[in-house]
Design a protein around this motif. Structure first.
Motif, PDB file in Angstrom:
ATOM      1  N   HIS A 121     -65.303 -28.400 -47.061  1.00  0.00           N
ATOM      2  CA  HIS A 121     -64.050 -27.677 -46.918  1.00  0.00           C
ATOM      3  C   HIS A 121     -63.357 -28.259 -45.593  1.00  0.00           C
ATOM      4  O   HIS A 121     -62.071 -28.081 -45.474  1.00  0.00           O
ATOM      5  CB  HIS A 121     -64.184 -26.168 -46.490  1.00  0.00           C
ATOM      6  N   LEU A 122     -64.196 -28.610 -44.567  1.00  0.00           N
ATOM      7  CA  LEU A 122     -63.388 -29.127 -43.281  1.00  0.00           C
ATOM      8  C   LEU A 122     -64.387 -30.325 -42.763  1.00  0.00           C
ATOM      9  O   LEU A 122     -65.666 -30.114 -42.805  1.00  0.00           O
ATOM     10  CB  LEU A 122     -63.298 -28.055 -42.296  1.00  0.00           C
ATOM     11  N   VAL A 123     -63.877 -31.300 -42.159  1.00  0.00           N
ATOM     12  CA  VAL A 123     -64.642 -32.254 -41.425  1.00  0.00           C
ATOM     13  C   VAL A 123     -64.085 -32.360 -40.020  1.00  0.00           C
ATOM     14  O   VAL A 123     -62.834 -32.570 -39.656  1.00  0.00           O
ATOM     15  CB  VAL A 123     -64.581 -33.516 -42.224  1.00  0.00           C
ATOM     16  N   ILE A 124     -64.879 -32.196 -38.997  1.00  0.00           N
ATOM     17  CA  ILE A 124     -64.544 -31.987 -37.690  1.00  0.00           C
ATOM     18  C   ILE A 124     -65.129 -33.309 -36.851  1.00  0.00           C
ATOM     19  O   ILE A 124     -66.296 -33.610 -37.110  1.00  0.00           O
ATOM     20  CB  ILE A 124     -65.094 -30.852 -36.896  1.00  0.00           C
ATOM     21  N   SER A 125     -64.228 -33.852 -36.368  1.00  0.00           N
ATOM     22  CA  SER A 125     -64.620 -34.940 -35.366  1.00  0.00           C
ATOM     23  C   SER A 125     -64.624 -34.608 -33.952  1.00  0.00           C
ATOM     24  O   SER A 125     -63.260 -34.367 -33.405  1.00  0.00           O
ATOM     25  CB  SER A 125     -63.774 -36.191 -35.608  1.00  0.00           C
ATOM     26  N   LEU A 126     -65.509 -34.908 -33.105  1.00  0.00           N
ATOM     27  CA  LEU A 126     -65.506 -34.425 -31.758  1.00  0.00           C
ATOM     28  C   LEU A 126     -65.002 -35.706 -31.040  1.00  0.00           C
ATOM     29  O   LEU A 126     -65.876 -36.707 -30.808  1.00  0.00           O
ATOM     30  CB  LEU A 126     -66.977 -33.943 -31.345  1.00  0.00           C
ATOM     31  N   ASP A 127     -63.708 -35.753 -30.543  1.00  0.00           N
ATOM     32  CA  ASP A 127     -63.434 -37.019 -29.985  1.00  0.00           C
ATOM     33  C   ASP A 127     -63.859 -37.050 -28.694  1.00  0.00           C
ATOM     34  O   ASP A 127     -63.332 -36.267 -27.894  1.00  0.00           O
ATOM     35  CB  ASP A 127     -61.633 -36.984 -30.179  1.00  0.00           C
ATOM     36  N   CYS A 128     -64.380 -38.017 -28.131  1.00  0.00           N
ATOM     37  CA  CYS A 128     -64.971 -38.263 -26.801  1.00  0.00           C
ATOM     38  C   CYS A 128     -65.035 -39.741 -26.470  1.00  0.00           C
ATOM     39  O   CYS A 128     -65.382 -40.518 -27.224  1.00  0.00           O
ATOM     40  CB  CYS A 128     -66.126 -37.540 -26.875  1.00  0.00           C
ATOM     41  N   SER A 129     -64.520 -39.997 -25.414  1.00  0.00           N
ATOM     42  CA  SER A 129     -64.340 -41.247 -24.968  1.00  0.00           C
ATOM     43  C   SER A 129     -65.939 -41.963 -24.494  1.00  0.00           C
ATOM     44  O   SER A 129     -67.011 -41.211 -24.432  1.00  0.00           O
ATOM     45  CB  SER A 129     -63.680 -41.691 -23.561  1.00  0.00           C
ATOM     46  N   ALA A 130     -65.762 -43.339 -24.892  1.00  0.00           N
ATOM     47  CA  ALA A 130     -67.381 -43.982 -24.615  1.00  0.00           C
ATOM     48  C   ALA A 130     -67.779 -43.644 -22.963  1.00  0.00           C
ATOM     49  O   ALA A 130     -69.168 -43.477 -22.780  1.00  0.00           O
ATOM     50  CB  ALA A 130     -67.357 -45.551 -24.741  1.00  0.00           C
ATOM     51  N   ASP A 131     -66.797 -43.637 -22.241  1.00  0.00           N
ATOM     52  CA  ASP A 131     -67.237 -43.520 -20.891  1.00  0.00           C
ATOM     53  C   ASP A 131     -67.835 -41.963 -20.846  1.00  0.00           C
ATOM     54  O   ASP A 131     -68.906 -41.875 -19.724  1.00  0.00           O
ATOM     55  CB  ASP A 131     -66.232 -43.789 -19.807  1.00  0.00           C
ATOM     56  N   THR A 132     -67.217 -41.029 -21.268  1.00  0.00           N
ATOM     57  CA  THR A 132     -67.757 -39.697 -21.041  1.00  0.00           C
ATOM     58  C   THR A 132     -68.906 -39.542 -21.744  1.00  0.00           C
ATOM     59  O   THR A 132     -70.089 -38.939 -21.006  1.00  0.00           O
ATOM     60  CB  THR A 132     -66.838 -38.685 -21.692  1.00  0.00           C
ATOM     61  N   MET A 133     -69.054 -40.219 -23.112  1.00  0.00           N
ATOM     62  CA  MET A 133     -70.609 -39.909 -23.890  1.00  0.00           C
ATOM     63  C   MET A 133     -71.710 -40.671 -22.688  1.00  0.00           C
ATOM     64  O   MET A 133     -72.890 -40.067 -22.772  1.00  0.00           O
ATOM     65  CB  MET A 133     -70.370 -40.369 -25.013  1.00  0.00           C
ATOM     66  N   THR A 134     -71.267 -41.952 -22.414  1.00  0.00           N
ATOM     67  CA  THR A 134     -72.332 -42.643 -21.745  1.00  0.00           C
ATOM     68  C   THR A 134     -72.709 -41.693 -20.223  1.00  0.00           C
ATOM     69  O   THR A 134     -73.963 -41.622 -19.990  1.00  0.00           O
ATOM     70  CB  THR A 134     -71.848 -43.869 -21.143  1.00  0.00           C
ATOM     71  N   ASP A 135     -71.808 -41.184 -19.408  1.00  0.00           N
ATOM     72  CA  ASP A 135     -72.142 -40.348 -18.625  1.00  0.00           C
ATOM     73  C   ASP A 135     -73.015 -39.133 -18.839  1.00  0.00           C
ATOM     74  O   ASP A 135     -73.882 -38.628 -18.047  1.00  0.00           O
ATOM     75  CB  ASP A 135     -70.616 -39.783 -17.859  1.00  0.00           C
ATOM     76  N   ARG A 136     -72.543 -38.381 -19.735  1.00  0.00           N
ATOM     77  CA  ARG A 136     -73.533 -37.251 -20.362  1.00  0.00           C
ATOM     78  C   ARG A 136     -74.804 -37.624 -20.632  1.00  0.00           C
ATOM     79  O   ARG A 136     -75.928 -37.037 -20.343  1.00  0.00           O
ATOM     80  CB  ARG A 136     -72.722 -36.481 -21.578  1.00  0.00           C
ATOM     81  N   LEU A 137     -74.980 -38.876 -21.447  1.00  0.00           N
ATOM     82  CA  LEU A 137     -76.212 -39.204 -21.772  1.00  0.00           C
ATOM     83  C   LEU A 137     -77.055 -39.597 -20.710  1.00  0.00           C
ATOM     84  O   LEU A 137     -78.342 -39.283 -20.564  1.00  0.00           O
ATOM     85  CB  LEU A 137     -76.174 -40.351 -22.789  1.00  0.00           C
ATOM     86  N   ARG A 138     -76.482 -40.233 -19.618  1.00  0.00           N
ATOM     87  CA  ARG A 138     -77.330 -40.425 -18.281  1.00  0.00           C
ATOM     88  C   ARG A 138     -77.684 -39.186 -17.743  1.00  0.00           C
ATOM     89  O   ARG A 138     -78.867 -39.218 -17.078  1.00  0.00           O
ATOM     90  CB  ARG A 138     -76.520 -41.307 -17.543  1.00  0.00           C
ATOM     91  N   ARG A 139     -76.996 -38.251 -17.577  1.00  0.00           N
ATOM     92  CA  ARG A 139     -77.226 -37.151 -16.652  1.00  0.00           C
ATOM     93  C   ARG A 139     -78.432 -36.358 -17.524  1.00  0.00           C
ATOM     94  O   ARG A 139     -79.101 -35.740 -17.061  1.00  0.00           O
ATOM     95  CB  ARG A 139     -75.931 -36.153 -16.526  1.00  0.00           C
ATOM     96  N   ARG A 140     -78.115 -36.457 -18.950  1.00  0.00           N
ATOM     97  CA  ARG A 140     -79.213 -35.570 -19.865  1.00  0.00           C
ATOM     98  C   ARG A 140     -80.545 -36.142 -19.827  1.00  0.00           C
ATOM     99  O   ARG A 140     -81.458 -35.484 -19.727  1.00  0.00           O
ATOM    100  CB  ARG A 140     -78.768 -35.686 -21.169  1.00  0.00           C
ATOM    101  N   SER A 141     -80.691 -37.293 -19.419  1.00  0.00           N
ATOM    102  CA  SER A 141     -81.760 -38.159 -19.414  1.00  0.00           C
ATOM    103  C   SER A 141     -82.765 -38.111 -18.135  1.00  0.00           C
ATOM    104  O   SER A 141     -83.792 -38.499 -17.946  1.00  0.00           O
ATOM    105  CB  SER A 141     -81.785 -39.727 -19.659  1.00  0.00           C
TER     106      SER A 141
END
Length: 561
Positions: A481-501
């Motif tokens: 019924h719906l396809v949702i795409s979470l639009d996020c820049s590569a820099d933001t995702m990289t920063d979040r992954l580093r902080r999460r690790s």
């Protein structure tokens, strides 16, 4: 079942007198449609209370019930008394009905064959040489047995045998033979060819190819009796491949094949009869091979290349566990199995606990009906690693009462189950490829149907990984019924992954993170382009705080209710 058991069964169930009565009815009535007539007679047997209630003249109409007098008006019994001495061994004096039929077979009726054929006991394979591997491929008419059997034979260098083609060639080459003329009529009406005849043709063919490393037999056995006869007279197969396919799809394929190839056994009435025979015989046949640990089931209601990919991975695992097989399609790293990037153990040993279960027409047996499943709200959540999918899915489940399904989690659970599917998944991922698309879809469908009674919809993340997966999901279930795409820049995702690790036992370095992001972008761009033309695609700005992102998601979801 041995010969004595068969004789005992026929006598105990009063089968001979039922046959006698049905034949008398056919000869006296001479119906235009004998199949319909026999069906009405069998219905009458049920109404009467069983075979023991049937007499020789039960189905003889009243106007034809009195047969013409014999010998100038003498009754049948008086005629026999006059011409036969009292001490005669003539069996009519000892039976009110015909004696039990000890063997009912085309092979035993010498009037049907100009050459008396005997089923001899002989060795098919030379006992002094290694026996070739035997793969039996079974499934409903139109399930793709021939196509997949040829592909298996080509991939592994095996000999291919089509049992149906063997019989059709024999019929064509011996058209004047009365027995084979009758067999041709049997096949054309959608019934099974006589078991003894079929086994004999297979044995003779096998003896013509003694030097093969392996043999793929297409379309045999069709029932448990044939399976028993094959094992008794030939050998126990090394593997049985069962192609499960939806009933409606089988009908469509058969009618299409009839138009293209003009096979005599693809007419409408024969098709219906063949499907009915398959439905009656397939379940006990599959169960029989499951108990022996020989069968592997595959969803054949898909593209033939996808089906073959799954089959080849399974055959590699089952028959060639120590042999390096050709790599499958796709070269994605196993780390893309889930958003979390957790390592998956691909080296554990799993105990074989048998197949996952599909019923004989390829429909999942877990949970509610497909119709109920199609009525549920279905939302796909697409987003790269570090886009916040996990956090947002948890909040949406709490607010809307959805069931959250992650393909990565489903695959990890399956890997730990020790099922036959887990071996295929493990072997595929060990070669650096994605888990087979067919298995991923099966896992999703099973999980969805298992939760039908307790959910208001399904929130599926990390799926589909490619356009073909989305197309197959839409065909088997429905488009989301719906396809949702979470639009996020590569820099933001990289920063979040580093902080999460940080503080985690597993630390992603820059190279690993870059590889994961590249994998995501490569897979997601064509998928989003596909859904832009198919359904509602909503891109959500995921750069902000989780609360802001959540409000945008709620607005998008509220639009479909």
């Amino acid at each position: 079942m041995n010969t004595n058991d068969a004789k005992e069964y026929l006598a105990r169930r009063e089968i001979p007198q039922l046959f006698e009565s049905l034949l008398n009815g056919l000869m006296c009535s001479k119906p235009e449609d004998p199949v319909e007539y026999l069906e009405s007679c069998l219905q009458k047997v049920k109404e009467l209370g069983g075979c023991d209630k049937v007499k020789w003249d039960t189905f003889v109409s009243q106007e034809k019930k009195t047969l013409p007098p014999l010998n100038g008006g003498q009754s049948r019994r008086s005629f026999l008394r006059n011409v036969m001495p009292e001490n005669s061994n003539f069996p009519y004096r000892r039976y009110d009905r015909l004696p039990p039929i000890h063997q009912f077979s085309i092979e035993s009726d010498t009037d049907l064959s100009e050459t008396a054929e005997l089923i001899e006991e002989y060795e098919v394979f030379d006992p002094t040489r290694p026996r070739p591997k035997i793969i039996l491929v079974i499934g409903g008419p139109g399930s793709g047995k021939g196509t997949q059997s040829l592909k298996i034979a080509e991939r592994y260098g095996f000999q291919y045998i089509s049992v149906g083609e063997l019989l059709r060639k024999k019929i064509h080459s011996t058209s004047s033979n009365r027995k084979w003329s009758l067999i041709a009529k049997i096949i054309t009406t959608g019934e099974l060819a006589p078991q003894e005849t079929t086994i004999t043709e297979i044995k003779q063919k096998l003896m013509q190819i003694p030097d093969e490393e392996g043999i793929v037999i297409d379309g045999f056995p069709r029932d448990v009796a044939q399976a028993l006869s094959f094992e008794d007279q030939i050998c126990t197969p090394d593997l049985v491949v069962f192609l499960a396919c939806a009933n409606q799809r089988l009908k469509e394929r058969l009618l299409k094949r009839a138009e293209q190839q003009g096979r005599p056994d693809d007419n409408l009435k024969a098709t219906q009869r063949r499907l009915m025979n398959f439905k009656q015989n397939a379940a006990p046949l599959v169960k029989y091979f499951q108990e022996k640990g020989l069968i592997m089931t595959f969803d054949a209601d898909r593209d033939e290349d996808e089906v073959f990919y799954d089959i080849s991975m399974a055959v590699d695992s089952k028959l060639f566990p120590n042999k390096e097989a050709a790599a499958g399609s796709g070269d994605l790293d196993p780390s893309v199995l889930s958003d979390t990037g957790e390592n998956v153990d691909t080296g554990s040993d799993y105990e074989d606990q048998g197949d996952d279960q599909l019923n004989i027409f390829g429909e999942d047996t877990v949970g509610g009906s497909m119709e109920d499943l199609r009525k549920c709200k279905i939302i796909f959540m697409i987003g790269g690693p570090g886009s916040g999918k996990g956090t947002q899915c948890g909040k949406l489940v709490e607010k809307y009462g959805f069931t959250h399904l992650s393909t990565g989690e489903l695959l990890r659970n399956e890997l730990s189950s020790g099922s036959e599917r887990s071996k295929v998944i493990r072997d595929t991922m060990a070669r650096g490829a994605l888990a087979p698309a067919g298995i991923v879809l099966e896992l999703l469908m099973e999980a969805m149907r298992a939760n039908l009674g307790s959910t208001k919809g399904f929130l599926i993340d990390d799926y589909p990984r490619e356009v073909k997966q989305g197309e197959e999901f839409g065909r088997r279930i429905r488009d989301p019924h719906l396809v949702i795409s979470l639009d996020c820049s590569a820099d933001t995702m990289t920063d979040r992954l580093r902080r999460r690790s940080q503080g985690s036992p597993r630390t992603d370095d820059s190279t690993t993170i870059t590889k994961r992001l590249e994998t995501y972008y490569r897979a997601s761009i064509p998928v989003m382009a596909y859904y832009e033309t198919k359904t509602q695609l909503r891109k959500i700005n995921a750069e902000g705080a989780p609360e802001e992102v959540f409000l945008q998601l709620c607005t998008a979801i509220d639009s479909i209710f």
